[in-house]
Motif scaffolding. Structure first.
Motif, PDB file in Angstrom:
ATOM      1  N   LYS A  64       0.824  -1.205   0.000  1.00  0.00           N
ATOM      2  CA  LYS A  64       0.000   0.000   0.000  1.00  0.00           C
ATOM      3  C   LYS A  64       0.861   1.259   0.000  1.00  0.00           C
ATOM      4  O   LYS A  64       0.509   2.270  -0.615  1.00  0.00           O
ATOM      5  CB  LYS A  64      -0.950  -0.014   1.195  1.00  0.00           C
ATOM      6  CG  LYS A  64      -2.065  -1.043   1.043  1.00  0.00           C
ATOM      7  CD  LYS A  64      -2.974  -1.119   2.245  1.00  0.00           C
ATOM      8  CE  LYS A  64      -4.081  -2.151   2.033  1.00  0.00           C
ATOM      9  NZ  LYS A  64      -4.919  -2.330   3.233  1.00  0.00           N
ATOM     10  N   PHE A  65       2.003   1.202   0.674  1.00  0.00           N
ATOM     11  CA  PHE A  65       2.908   2.355   0.675  1.00  0.00           C
ATOM     12  C   PHE A  65       3.448   2.598  -0.737  1.00  0.00           C
ATOM     13  O   PHE A  65       3.472   3.733  -1.218  1.00  0.00           O
ATOM     14  CB  PHE A  65       4.058   2.131   1.653  1.00  0.00           C
ATOM     15  CG  PHE A  65       5.013   3.286   1.747  1.00  0.00           C
ATOM     16  CD1 PHE A  65       4.706   4.395   2.527  1.00  0.00           C
ATOM     17  CD2 PHE A  65       6.204   3.288   1.039  1.00  0.00           C
ATOM     18  CE1 PHE A  65       5.577   5.474   2.592  1.00  0.00           C
ATOM     19  CE2 PHE A  65       7.080   4.361   1.106  1.00  0.00           C
ATOM     20  CZ  PHE A  65       6.764   5.457   1.890  1.00  0.00           C
ATOM     21  N   ALA A  66       3.872   1.519  -1.417  1.00  0.00           N
ATOM     22  CA  ALA A  66       4.393   1.661  -2.781  1.00  0.00           C
ATOM     23  C   ALA A  66       3.318   2.168  -3.734  1.00  0.00           C
ATOM     24  O   ALA A  66       3.584   3.014  -4.597  1.00  0.00           O
ATOM     25  CB  ALA A  66       4.945   0.319  -3.267  1.00  0.00           C
ATOM     26  N   LEU A  67       2.090   1.673  -3.586  1.00  0.00           N
ATOM     27  CA  LEU A  67       0.994   2.141  -4.436  1.00  0.00           C
ATOM     28  C   LEU A  67       0.706   3.624  -4.215  1.00  0.00           C
ATOM     29  O   LEU A  67       0.350   4.344  -5.142  1.00  0.00           O
ATOM     30  CB  LEU A  67      -0.264   1.320  -4.167  1.00  0.00           C
ATOM     31  CG  LEU A  67      -0.311  -0.080  -4.784  1.00  0.00           C
ATOM     32  CD1 LEU A  67      -1.515  -0.849  -4.283  1.00  0.00           C
ATOM     33  CD2 LEU A  67      -0.320  -0.012  -6.308  1.00  0.00           C
ATOM     34  N   SER A  68       0.859   4.083  -2.975  1.00  0.00           N
ATOM     35  CA  SER A  68       0.607   5.496  -2.684  1.00  0.00           C
ATOM     36  C   SER A  68       1.624   6.404  -3.365  1.00  0.00           C
ATOM     37  O   SER A  68       1.364   7.577  -3.595  1.00  0.00           O
ATOM     38  CB  SER A  68       0.641   5.738  -1.167  1.00  0.00           C
ATOM     39  OG  SER A  68       1.965   5.670  -0.662  1.00  0.00           O
ATOM     40  N   LEU A  69       2.795   5.845  -3.707  1.00  0.00           N
ATOM     41  CA  LEU A  69       3.835   6.633  -4.365  1.00  0.00           C
ATOM     42  C   LEU A  69       3.624   6.720  -5.866  1.00  0.00           C
ATOM     43  O   LEU A  69       4.166   7.599  -6.528  1.00  0.00           O
ATOM     44  CB  LEU A  69       5.217   6.012  -4.099  1.00  0.00           C
ATOM     45  CG  LEU A  69       5.661   5.935  -2.636  1.00  0.00           C
ATOM     46  CD1 LEU A  69       6.977   5.166  -2.538  1.00  0.00           C
ATOM     47  CD2 LEU A  69       5.820   7.327  -2.041  1.00  0.00           C
ATOM     48  N   ARG A 119       1.744   4.820 -12.867  1.00  0.00           N
ATOM     49  CA  ARG A 119       2.301   5.606 -13.970  1.00  0.00           C
ATOM     50  C   ARG A 119       3.776   5.313 -14.210  1.00  0.00           C
ATOM     51  O   ARG A 119       4.260   5.388 -15.323  1.00  0.00           O
ATOM     52  CB  ARG A 119       2.113   7.109 -13.679  1.00  0.00           C
ATOM     53  CG  ARG A 119       0.688   7.581 -13.837  1.00  0.00           C
ATOM     54  CD  ARG A 119       0.647   9.093 -13.815  1.00  0.00           C
ATOM     55  NE  ARG A 119       1.090   9.610 -12.546  1.00  0.00           N
ATOM     56  CZ  ARG A 119       0.301   9.883 -11.525  1.00  0.00           C
ATOM     57  NH1 ARG A 119      -0.993   9.659 -11.626  1.00  0.00           N
ATOM     58  NH2 ARG A 119       0.781  10.372 -10.398  1.00  0.00           N
ATOM     59  N   SER A 120       4.531   4.994 -13.168  1.00  0.00           N
ATOM     60  CA  SER A 120       5.963   4.777 -13.326  1.00  0.00           C
ATOM     61  C   SER A 120       6.331   3.304 -13.393  1.00  0.00           C
ATOM     62  O   SER A 120       7.502   2.956 -13.314  1.00  0.00           O
ATOM     63  CB  SER A 120       6.720   5.433 -12.160  1.00  0.00           C
ATOM     64  OG  SER A 120       6.336   4.831 -10.928  1.00  0.00           O
ATOM     65  N   LYS A 121       5.344   2.423 -13.540  1.00  0.00           N
ATOM     66  CA  LYS A 121       5.582   0.971 -13.539  1.00  0.00           C
ATOM     67  C   LYS A 121       6.429   0.575 -12.336  1.00  0.00           C
ATOM     68  O   LYS A 121       7.328  -0.254 -12.431  1.00  0.00           O
ATOM     69  CB  LYS A 121       6.272   0.540 -14.838  1.00  0.00           C
ATOM     70  CG  LYS A 121       5.479   0.846 -16.092  1.00  0.00           C
ATOM     71  CD  LYS A 121       6.217   0.392 -17.333  1.00  0.00           C
ATOM     72  CE  LYS A 121       5.449   0.768 -18.599  1.00  0.00           C
ATOM     73  NZ  LYS A 121       6.191   0.415 -19.814  1.00  0.00           N
ATOM     74  N   ARG A 122       6.116   1.184 -11.215  1.00  0.00           N
ATOM     75  CA  ARG A 122       6.972   1.016 -10.039  1.00  0.00           C
ATOM     76  C   ARG A 122       6.741  -0.305  -9.325  1.00  0.00           C
ATOM     77  O   ARG A 122       7.636  -0.840  -8.692  1.00  0.00           O
ATOM     78  CB  ARG A 122       6.722   2.181  -9.073  1.00  0.00           C
ATOM     79  CG  ARG A 122       7.627   2.166  -7.864  1.00  0.00           C
ATOM     80  CD  ARG A 122       7.614   3.491  -7.147  1.00  0.00           C
ATOM     81  NE  ARG A 122       8.604   3.518  -6.089  1.00  0.00           N
ATOM     82  CZ  ARG A 122       9.206   4.600  -5.654  1.00  0.00           C
ATOM     83  NH1 ARG A 122       8.942   5.751  -6.217  1.00  0.00           N
ATOM     84  NH2 ARG A 122      10.084   4.552  -4.687  1.00  0.00           N
ATOM     85  N   LEU A 123       5.531  -0.842  -9.410  1.00  0.00           N
ATOM     86  CA  LEU A 123       5.191  -2.034  -8.643  1.00  0.00           C
ATOM     87  C   LEU A 123       4.872  -3.188  -9.584  1.00  0.00           C
ATOM     88  O   LEU A 123       4.041  -3.058 -10.473  1.00  0.00           O
ATOM     89  CB  LEU A 123       3.999  -1.720  -7.731  1.00  0.00           C
ATOM     90  CG  LEU A 123       3.773  -2.669  -6.563  1.00  0.00           C
ATOM     91  CD1 LEU A 123       3.165  -1.908  -5.386  1.00  0.00           C
ATOM     92  CD2 LEU A 123       2.831  -3.772  -6.983  1.00  0.00           C
ATOM     93  N   ILE A 124       5.552  -4.326  -9.396  1.00  0.00           N
ATOM     94  CA  ILE A 124       5.419  -5.464 -10.300  1.00  0.00           C
ATOM     95  C   ILE A 124       5.011  -6.705  -9.508  1.00  0.00           C
ATOM     96  O   ILE A 124       5.807  -7.242  -8.737  1.00  0.00           O
ATOM     97  CB  ILE A 124       6.745  -5.736 -11.040  1.00  0.00           C
ATOM     98  CG1 ILE A 124       7.191  -4.484 -11.806  1.00  0.00           C
ATOM     99  CG2 ILE A 124       6.602  -6.934 -11.975  1.00  0.00           C
ATOM    100  CD1 ILE A 124       8.591  -4.557 -12.343  1.00  0.00           C
TER     101      ILE A 124
END
Length: 284
Positions: A226-231, A236-241
């Motif tokens: 949830k913390f990573a999703l909040s960022l 948009r940045s394909k940050r979470l896989i």
């Protein structure tokens, strides 16, 4: 009802209620009942349409799907769920599950209190807190050049064998990626929640989430995801896989269902699995 337990149910989203509660609630509502309201009545009170309810009927466990769909709505709070159960005259369910509800709500509130407050660092106010310096194995002791990583690996202990395979395939090969594995790279004696948020936000370009049935019951994984999703709202940045490496009994987590996944469970696609994952982690 809030006054009885001093918990403000209105302020708590339905996502705070864990898998154990959802299974138990499904045991009450999934069976067709001739003397009491079942999941269909509850779905109607949640404003699902006739066609939506007919589609839910095709599911083996229809109420779990109803709850997963409903929890994406802004009105999906614990208070509203309790109100709907009361309107459906299923006070027996509320009475039997009240202790589980309160326990999950208290755990949710505790997690919220433990989350670090995101404030910008102001150098003129003094040195940066030592808690965020020297936190990983190869950090500069002076805090001048903090260690950085290509990806933070979010996993639970029961999935550690697959994490070992991930290290072997992504770090010790031509991909030469650098992964942040909490048990290996983080020094002991630091605050888990503060350091996890520091690593995810400041030190790692991306986060790999190892999804499994055990992941669904992990408070640490829940916080990190949830913390990573909040960022990166909307990814948009394909940050979470998300990565799935074995079949699951539980439904895939609803908060990640809008993201494309790396699926290791199908033998026909395993040949491309590590290449796809490595490419995603290598993007700027």
């Amino acid at each position: 009802m809030a006054s009885e337990s001093s918990i403000d149910y209105e302020a708590i989203p339905i996502t705070a209620l864990n898998c154990s509660f959802r299974k138990k609630l499904g045991l009450y509502l999934n069976p067709t009942n001739t003397v009491a309201a079942d999941w269909r009545t509850v779905a109607e009170l949640m404003d699902f349409t006739y066609l939506e309810i007919k589609n839910f009927e095709k599911r083996e466990y229809p109420f779990e799907k109803v709850l997963t769909e409903w929890e994406t709505r802004p009105e999906a709070t614990v208070a509203n769920l309790l109100s709907i159960l009361e309107k459906a005259e299923r006070k027996d369910v509320i009475s039997d599950l009240k202790e589980m509800i309160d326990d999950d709500c208290r755990k949710y509130l505790e997690r919220q209190q433990r989350k670090p407050v995101q404030v910008p660092v102001v150098d003129s106010c003094g040195p940066r807190t030592q808690e965020r310096e020297g936190i990983t194995l190869y950090d500069d002791p002076q805090g001048l050049t903090p260690e950085t990583f290509d990806a933070f690996i979010c996993y639970c202990q029961n999935d550690f064998q697959f994490v070992h395979e991930m290290i072997k395939q992504l770090e010790q090969t031509k991909y030469n990626l650098k992964l942040c594995v909490f048990d290996r790279d983080v020094l002991p004696g630091t605050c888990v929640w503060t350091i996890a948020s520091e690593l995810i936000e400041k030190r790692c370009k991306r986060m790999v989430v190892v999804i499994s049935d055990d992941y669904l019951d992990s408070d640490a994984c829940d916080f990190q995801t949830k913390f990573a999703l909040s960022l990166c709202p909307g990814a948009r940045s394909k940050r979470l896989i998300p990565v799935v490496y074995k079949s699951m009994k539980e439904p895939f987590p609803s908060i990640l269902r809008f993201l494309t996944i790396c699926d290791y469970t199908r033998p026909c696609t395993q040949v491309w699995f590590w290449t796809r994952l490595a490419k995603a982690l290598s993007l700027p």
